[in-house]
Design a protein around this motif. Structure first.
Motif, PDB file in Angstrom:
ATOM      1  N   ALA A  16      13.852   7.791   6.238  1.00  0.00           N
ATOM      2  CA  ALA A  16      12.298   7.667   6.728  1.00  0.00           C
ATOM      3  C   ALA A  16      11.832   9.130   6.721  1.00  0.00           C
ATOM      4  O   ALA A  16      10.814   9.488   6.568  1.00  0.00           O
ATOM      5  N   ALA A  17      12.739   9.906   7.288  1.00  0.00           N
ATOM      6  CA  ALA A  17      12.375  11.280   7.719  1.00  0.00           C
ATOM      7  C   ALA A  17      12.319  12.188   6.411  1.00  0.00           C
ATOM      8  O   ALA A  17      11.335  12.998   6.494  1.00  0.00           O
ATOM      9  N   ILE A  18      13.413  11.930   5.532  1.00  0.00           N
ATOM     10  CA  ILE A  18      13.430  12.704   4.264  1.00  0.00           C
ATOM     11  C   ILE A  18      12.053  12.213   3.454  1.00  0.00           C
ATOM     12  O   ILE A  18      11.617  13.291   2.929  1.00  0.00           O
ATOM     13  N   LEU A  19      11.770  11.006   3.516  1.00  0.00           N
ATOM     14  CA  LEU A  19      10.489  10.606   2.685  1.00  0.00           C
ATOM     15  C   LEU A  19       9.272  10.623   3.561  1.00  0.00           C
ATOM     16  O   LEU A  19       8.383   9.999   2.940  1.00  0.00           O
ATOM     17  N   ASN A  20       9.261  11.227   4.721  1.00  0.00           N
ATOM     18  CA  ASN A  20       8.023  11.034   5.439  1.00  0.00           C
ATOM     19  C   ASN A  20       6.869  11.392   4.876  1.00  0.00           C
ATOM     20  O   ASN A  20       6.793  12.262   4.065  1.00  0.00           O
ATOM     21  N   ASN A  21       5.860  10.446   5.012  1.00  0.00           N
ATOM     22  CA  ASN A  21       4.330  10.625   4.453  1.00  0.00           C
ATOM     23  C   ASN A  21       4.294  10.274   2.843  1.00  0.00           C
ATOM     24  O   ASN A  21       3.340  10.565   2.406  1.00  0.00           O
ATOM     25  N   MET A  22       5.471   9.979   2.335  1.00  0.00           N
ATOM     26  CA  MET A  22       5.488   9.890   0.858  1.00  0.00           C
ATOM     27  C   MET A  22       5.757   8.284   0.532  1.00  0.00           C
ATOM     28  O   MET A  22       5.207   7.769  -0.292  1.00  0.00           O
ATOM     29  N   VAL A  23       6.871   7.818   1.277  1.00  0.00           N
ATOM     30  CA  VAL A  23       7.260   6.570   1.106  1.00  0.00           C
ATOM     31  C   VAL A  23       7.438   5.711   2.393  1.00  0.00           C
ATOM     32  O   VAL A  23       8.025   6.249   3.252  1.00  0.00           O
ATOM     33  N   THR A  24       7.087   4.544   2.483  1.00  0.00           N
ATOM     34  CA  THR A  24       7.062   3.682   3.683  1.00  0.00           C
ATOM     35  C   THR A  24       8.625   3.140   3.593  1.00  0.00           C
ATOM     36  O   THR A  24       8.939   2.240   2.591  1.00  0.00           O
ATOM     37  N   VAL A  25       9.276   3.218   4.582  1.00  0.00           N
ATOM     38  CA  VAL A  25      10.589   2.729   4.494  1.00  0.00           C
ATOM     39  C   VAL A  25      10.681   1.316   5.486  1.00  0.00           C
ATOM     40  O   VAL A  25      10.147   1.346   6.657  1.00  0.00           O
ATOM     41  N   ARG A  26      11.013   0.414   4.940  1.00  0.00           N
ATOM     42  CA  ARG A  26      10.991  -0.969   5.364  1.00  0.00           C
ATOM     43  C   ARG A  26      12.506  -1.632   5.603  1.00  0.00           C
ATOM     44  O   ARG A  26      13.257  -1.176   4.624  1.00  0.00           O
ATOM     45  N   VAL A  27      12.720  -2.303   6.409  1.00  0.00           N
ATOM     46  CA  VAL A  27      13.960  -3.178   6.654  1.00  0.00           C
ATOM     47  C   VAL A  27      13.516  -4.567   6.767  1.00  0.00           C
ATOM     48  O   VAL A  27      12.996  -5.079   7.449  1.00  0.00           O
ATOM     49  N   LEU A  28      14.330  -5.507   5.809  1.00  0.00           N
ATOM     50  CA  LEU A  28      14.454  -6.910   5.361  1.00  0.00           C
ATOM     51  C   LEU A  28      15.628  -7.439   6.068  1.00  0.00           C
ATOM     52  O   LEU A  28      16.748  -7.053   5.429  1.00  0.00           O
ATOM     53  N   ARG A  29      15.758  -7.906   7.328  1.00  0.00           N
ATOM     54  CA  ARG A  29      16.708  -8.684   7.589  1.00  0.00           C
ATOM     55  C   ARG A  29      16.822 -10.376   7.517  1.00  0.00           C
ATOM     56  O   ARG A  29      16.108 -10.903   8.068  1.00  0.00           O
ATOM     57  N   CYS A  30      17.734 -10.724   6.873  1.00  0.00           N
ATOM     58  CA  CYS A  30      17.716 -12.092   6.676  1.00  0.00           C
ATOM     59  C   CYS A  30      19.274 -12.792   6.389  1.00  0.00           C
ATOM     60  O   CYS A  30      20.350 -12.008   5.899  1.00  0.00           O
ATOM     61  N   GLU A  82       0.835  -1.364  -0.065  1.00  0.00           N
ATOM     62  CA  GLU A  82       0.139  -0.096  -0.015  1.00  0.00           C
ATOM     63  C   GLU A  82       0.888   1.238   0.000  1.00  0.00           C
ATOM     64  O   GLU A  82       1.514   1.350   1.018  1.00  0.00           O
ATOM     65  N   GLY A  83       0.790   2.034  -1.061  1.00  0.00           N
ATOM     66  CA  GLY A  83       1.809   3.082  -1.203  1.00  0.00           C
ATOM     67  C   GLY A  83       3.098   2.520  -1.670  1.00  0.00           C
ATOM     68  O   GLY A  83       3.353   1.456  -2.017  1.00  0.00           O
ATOM     69  N   ALA A  84       4.117   3.686  -1.885  1.00  0.00           N
ATOM     70  CA  ALA A  84       5.568   3.510  -2.527  1.00  0.00           C
ATOM     71  C   ALA A  84       6.138   2.957  -1.114  1.00  0.00           C
ATOM     72  O   ALA A  84       6.189   3.351  -0.082  1.00  0.00           O
ATOM     73  N   SER A  85       7.224   2.008  -1.358  1.00  0.00           N
ATOM     74  CA  SER A  85       8.096   1.479  -0.378  1.00  0.00           C
ATOM     75  C   SER A  85       9.494   1.567  -0.647  1.00  0.00           C
ATOM     76  O   SER A  85       9.637   1.120  -1.977  1.00  0.00           O
ATOM     77  N   LEU A  86      10.508   1.674   0.004  1.00  0.00           N
ATOM     78  CA  LEU A  86      11.742   1.603  -0.138  1.00  0.00           C
ATOM     79  C   LEU A  86      12.117   0.714   0.935  1.00  0.00           C
ATOM     80  O   LEU A  86      11.692   0.382   2.253  1.00  0.00           O
ATOM     81  N   LEU A  87      12.765  -0.323   0.438  1.00  0.00           N
ATOM     82  CA  LEU A  87      13.122  -1.678   1.167  1.00  0.00           C
ATOM     83  C   LEU A  87      14.587  -1.927   1.224  1.00  0.00           C
ATOM     84  O   LEU A  87      15.480  -1.944   0.247  1.00  0.00           O
ATOM     85  N   PHE A  88      15.179  -1.971   2.415  1.00  0.00           N
ATOM     86  CA  PHE A  88      16.417  -2.142   2.683  1.00  0.00           C
ATOM     87  C   PHE A  88      16.805  -3.627   2.951  1.00  0.00           C
ATOM     88  O   PHE A  88      16.032  -4.205   3.930  1.00  0.00           O
TER      89      PHE A  88
END
Length: 783
Positions: A267-281, A243-249
């Motif tokens: 996350a602060a720079i893209l606040n309210n525009m892009v959801t920042v997610r972190v995938l640790r594997c 849902e919405g645009a996502s940036l995935l680390f």
């Protein structure tokens, strides 16, 4: 502050014959930063320390310093621009100048830093306290060695946190008013302001880059959200749309996915525009679907079907990554002329959300990277863009004459163009303010002519004539919008006229300086000459709608003043609207009238000698302004007192209240005991010192209160400079001290009365009546 068109008139009026702008080598439309930069450049070459062989070096540098001190402050610059040096009260004296090394090495530490924004008292409230932004501000003094040690760290912090928070600086040597207001007690003081906070939080940790950045990131209200391995894989494979645009680390042992701090910055720079997610594997979990050299992926928001992700490789800088992500975000909606007119028609009939529109020529994506941040800042406003190459007639009709420029379509249909800085935060502030100010209109030629030629008979208009190159004009526009919120359109409309676009019309209506604001109501036009702030503008309009100053004409002058009774006082200002000192006096005169309106016996009036020349001639008025008082004890115009003092409200009030019928008794050591301690009536006593400014401010209010409380309380005063022993016995420890002494009360060696709040005449009256009422109830209870 004003920007004058006719520079020659100002130069001629200067008593010294030298123009301050010419001394600094700047244009009359120079902003604060340009003024400071020009002075610094001249100071390091013309300083007496560098010109020891020139006997005139000191005098020259004093003139240069005076020019800088005058022009850097908006209030003194306004007076200088309009009236020259004569407009500066009591002749301005520059502060003692500093050493050569001060201007070379210490003058304005952050003046030329692009990431550190220098703030002052004129923009602090709007930019910091009322903004959607988070601020971290350094309050410093150029004289402070610790401030200089911090400077390289503060610059580095500003660079690393660009777009995350706004980094500011306040020079407390230059802007001591603001620093005193905030109660800055040491340098450097670092204050952190969250969104909409009314005060900053003091930073107390060590002033290192690591500590400061860690402190800021710990206080951010954004997060990089963890995501499960299975969902992360589906997103990377394009099998599921978020849902919405996502940036995935994508973080693993051998993957470069930036640091945890970097995740928060993004996350602060893209606040309210892009959801920042972190995938640790682990590598075993991710390598089968995600190549091991991929650490960052971006997915568009697509409502219809899952979209293929975009992978960012070989990026190791937060700012570059943020820019790459912003480039992927959708551009504002393209609007045709038909779209624009349709939106405006709908807004005229309802109060839906307004529009912020970019007018451009060529390829608009040059703007997009920076301005794509706008949806994250102003989420409730629609965004669009208009190609003026395609729709030139529309843009011309809207007075768009340079590109790119931003405009707002407001609920109700009014339109307004943005003037000022083009940073994303300035544009966002303009959009938010302008859409709220639905009663502010950018006027067309037909509308200007209709208003000024009195064709809109039933409508009152406050018209602001301005030029976009004029800094005071740009500062006045937000104040105009704020003032408009206090009035319904049925009371007054607000309009703006860009004199660079409508130069012919501005000349036609004799507009000589910018900004010029006037209230036009049918055949009456009243020039606004007060401080260029919303409160003064609201007060001016309210006064014009419901005047406290009586406007006398030939028809009623003799009817009112000719039949003046012995109990009345009339105070009259004879003026001409084109007279500079008269314009300066106008807001002060209104303040005098408002203060004296509590006294039915006093009438404050004015006579416009341009409209009533025969009346002024018959009264022997030969200069403007002429202030005359017709006192009690005489009928009609038989007696008159002429005022020749300073033309500020305090000085005028102090003079006027000396003519009031109830006198204030002067007390001393010989008569204090007889009058006060052995009395059968209540006394109010003002203990003052003649050098005390607050005492001087109190004096007219004290005299006014004496008239209102006549018969209830006797009024007296004691000069503590002359009678120090008496004031010590009365326990006076500060000036002014006003004490109420009740009748029949026993006193010890130290006189003990009830202290009164001395804010104004009405406050004195309320406090005294409350104390008298309390004392009366107490006596009844005893009985």
């Amino acid at each position: 502050m004003y920007c004058n068109i006719f520079v020659l008139l100002i130069i001629i009026s200067l008593s010294s014959g030298e123009d301050y702008y010419e001394l600094l080598g700047i244009k009359r439309d120079a902003n604060d930063k340009e003024i400071r930069k020009a002075f610094k450049k001249l100071a390091v070459t013309l300083h007496p320390d560098k010109n020891t062989n020139d006997p005139e070096a000191h005098n020259k540098f004093v003139k240069l310093t005076t020019a800088y001190e005058i022009l850097k402050d908006s209030e003194t610059r306004k007076k200088y621009d309009i009236y020259g040096e004569e407009g500066l009260s009591n002749g301005y004296k520059a502060k003692q100048y500093q050493s050569w090394s001060y201007y070379q090495n210490q003058f304005g530490i952050y003046d030329d830093d692009p990431q550190v924004e220098t703030l002052n008292r004129h923009d602090y409230n709007e930019k910091v306290l009322k903004s959607e932004s988070i601020w971290f501000i350094n309050f410093y003094s150029p004289m402070c060695s610790h401030c200089h040690h911090l400077a390289p760290v503060w610059r580095q912090v500003a660079k690393e946190l660009e777009g995350v928070v706004r980094i500011g600086a306040v020079n407390c040597e230059d802007d001591w008013h603001l620093c005193r207001q905030i109660n800055i007690r040491s340098y450097p003081t670092l204050l952190y302001y969250s969104r909409h906070s009314t005060h900053g939080v003091l930073y107390t940790a060590e002033n290192t880059r690591e500590n400061i950045i860690s402190y800021v990131l710990s206080r951010l209200d954004v997060r990089a959200l963890p995501i499960s391995t299975s969902l992360g894989k589906r997103i990377i494979q394009g099998l599921e749309a978020t849902e919405g645009a996502s940036l995935l680390f994508i973080c693993g042992i051998n993957r470069d996915c930036f640091t945890t701090e970097d995740h928060l910055k993004i996350a602060a720079i893209l606040n309210n525009m892009v959801t920042v997610r972190v995938l640790r594997c682990s590598d075993d979990e991710c390598d089968d679907t995600i190549p091991h050299d991929i650490g960052v992926a971006f997915q568009h928001n697509n409502k219809n079907m899952p979209s293929d992700p975009i992978f960012f490789e070989d990026i190791d800088d937060v700012q570059i990554l943020a820019r790459k992500v912003l480039e992927q975000l959708p551009e504002p909606q393209d609007l045709s002329e038909e779209d624009f007119l349709g939106i405006r028609t709908r807004l005229r009939s309802d109060l839906n959300a307004g529009w912020l529109i970019c007018f451009y020529i060529g390829h608009a994506t040059q703007l997009d990277v920076q301005l794509k941040k706008l949806p994250g800042i102003i989420q409730s406003i629609n965004l669009g863009k208009v190609n003026c190459g395609k729709y030139s007639n529309l843009c011309k009709g809207l007075n768009v004459n340079h590109y790119p420029v931003w405009g707002v379509l407001k609920p109700g249909g009014a339109f307004e163009l943005h003037h000022g800085k083009d940073s994303v935060h300035d544009i966002a502030s303009f959009a938010t303010e302008s859409i709220r100010a639905t009663n502010v209109h950018m006027l067309s030629v037909d509308e200007i002519l209709s208003i000024m030629n009195n064709k809109k008979d039933s409508e009152a208009w406050l018209v602001d004539w301005f030029a976009p190159w004029c800094p005071p004009c740009i500062r006045f526009l937000p104040e105009l919008r704020k003032a408009s919120l206090h009035f319904e359109p049925s009371v007054v409309h607000f309009g703006t006229v860009d004199c660079t676009v409508h130069s012919t019309i501005c000349r036609q209506f004799n507009i000589r300086s910018y900004p010029t604001a006037m209230l036009v109501n049918n055949s009456n036009t009243n020039l606004f000459s007060g401080d260029k702030i919303a409160a003064s503008l609201v007060e001016f309009i309210t006064e014009m709608q419901n005047p406290t100053v009586i406007k006398l004409t030939t028809d009623d002058f003799h009817l009112k003043l000719g039949k003046k009774t012995v109990d009345e006082i009339w105070l009259v200002d004879y003026f001409a609207p084109w007279c500079g000192p008269c314009q300066q006096l106008a807001p002060q005169w209104t303040l005098v009238a408002k203060t004296l309106q509590v006294l039915p016996l006093v009438h404050v009036a004015s006579v416009n000698c341009e409209l009533e020349p025969s009346l002024c001639s018959s009264q022997g008025v030969r200069s403007y302004p002429t202030i005359r008082l017709y006192p009690t004890g005489s009928k009609g115009l038989n007696r008159v007192a002429l005022y020749n003092g300073a033309r500020d409200s305090l000085s005028i009030l102090s003079w006027v209240t000396e003519f009031l019928p109830v006198n204030v008794k002067n007390l001393n050591l010989d008569n204090f005991d007889d009058m006060i301690l052995q009395r059968k009536e209540a006394w109010l006593v003002d203990f003052f010192a003649p050098w005390c400014h607050h005492c001087i401010e109190l004096q007219p209010h004290y005299n006014i209160a004496a008239q209102i409380l006549e018969g209830k309380v006797r009024f007296a005063k004691v000069n503590c400079e002359n009678y120090r022993l008496l004031c010590r016995k009365a326990s006076v420890r500060a000036y002014p001290t006003v004490m109420l002494y009740f009748p029949g009360q026993k006193y010890s060696n130290e006189y003990d009365g009830s202290q009164i709040n001395t804010a104004s005449a009405s406050k004195i009256v309320r406090d005294v009546e409350t104390l008298l009422s309390t004392a009366s109830r107490s006596k009844r209870d005893e009985l």
